[in-house]
Enzyme design. Structure first.
Site, PDB file in Angstrom:
ATOM      1  N   PRO A  93      -5.121  18.733  70.202  1.00 55.27           N
ATOM      2  CG  PRO A  93      -6.583  20.518  70.589  1.00 55.27           C
ATOM      3  CD  PRO A  93      -5.906  19.363  71.268  1.00 55.27           C
ATOM      4  CB  CYS A  94      -1.407  21.885  69.737  1.00 52.88           C
ATOM      5  SG  CYS A  94      -2.323  22.815  70.970  1.00 52.88           S
ATOM      6  CG  HIS A  95       1.784  20.139  67.492  1.00 54.36           C
ATOM      7  ND1 HIS A  95       1.859  20.789  68.697  1.00 54.36           N
ATOM      8  CD2 HIS A  95       2.202  21.020  66.554  1.00 54.36           C
ATOM      9  CE1 HIS A  95       2.329  22.020  68.501  1.00 54.36           C
ATOM     10  NE2 HIS A  95       2.532  22.192  67.208  1.00 54.36           N
ATOM     11  N   GLY A  96      -1.806  16.924  67.153  1.00 57.68           N
ATOM     12  CA  GLY A  96      -2.410  15.642  66.815  1.00 57.68           C
ATOM     13  C   GLY A  96      -2.019  14.442  67.656  1.00 57.68           C
ATOM     14  N   PRO A 110       3.399  13.088  67.604  1.00 58.83           N
ATOM     15  CG  PRO A 110       3.092  15.279  66.851  1.00 58.83           C
ATOM     16  CD  PRO A 110       2.381  13.981  67.037  1.00 58.83           C
TER      17      PRO A 110
END
Length: 137
Positions: A93-96, A110
């Site tokens: 969830p931090c960067h998908g 990412p």
């Protein structure tokens, strides 16, 4: 595994889940064949598991982007992860970043590589040992 305190995921996959792994188009992944991964040589195929134990995948729960802990999201069809296109897996969830049920990273996110598979072996049908290579045991 490496002293970092990372979470390990040990997931027993259903036959339906295993079939869906094989059915995902390889072009949807950055490295569908795990050519550039940190994974033991004895782990192979789309399932990324030891032969004869394909229903079990062992993964280091650390996103290969910035080391966050991805969430286990086995819920097929999750609306927030693509609806019908989501067949279950892991989501950071931090960067998908998204990974399938074998820890293979999808293209367009990412994270640069698949989730790491640590050295492991089976002492018996019911005992899994993490940190010892299957080829050494």
């Amino acid at each position: 595994v490496d002293g970092s305190g990372a979470t390990l995921y040990i997931v027993r996959r259903t036959q339906v889940s295993l079939a869906s792994i094989d059915g995902i188009d390889a072009n949807k992944f950055k490295d569908a064949n795990s050519a550039s991964d940190k994974q033991p040589d004895y782990v192979s195929g789309a399932g990324r598991a030891i032969e004869g134990k394909e229903e079990v995948v062992v993964l280091v729960g650390r996103c290969t982007h910035l080391g966050c802990a991805p969430m286990y999201r086995p819920d097929v069809g999750a609306a927030d992860l693509g609806g019908d296109a989501w067949l279950g897996g892991f989501f950071c969830p931090c960067h998908g970043s998204t990974f399938d049920m074998s820890g293979r990273v999808f293209a367009g996110v990412p994270a640069p590589t698949n989730l790491e598979i640590p050295p492991h072996t089976y002492e018996s049908d019911d005992v899994l040992i993490i940190g010892i290579d299957s080829e050494v045991a």
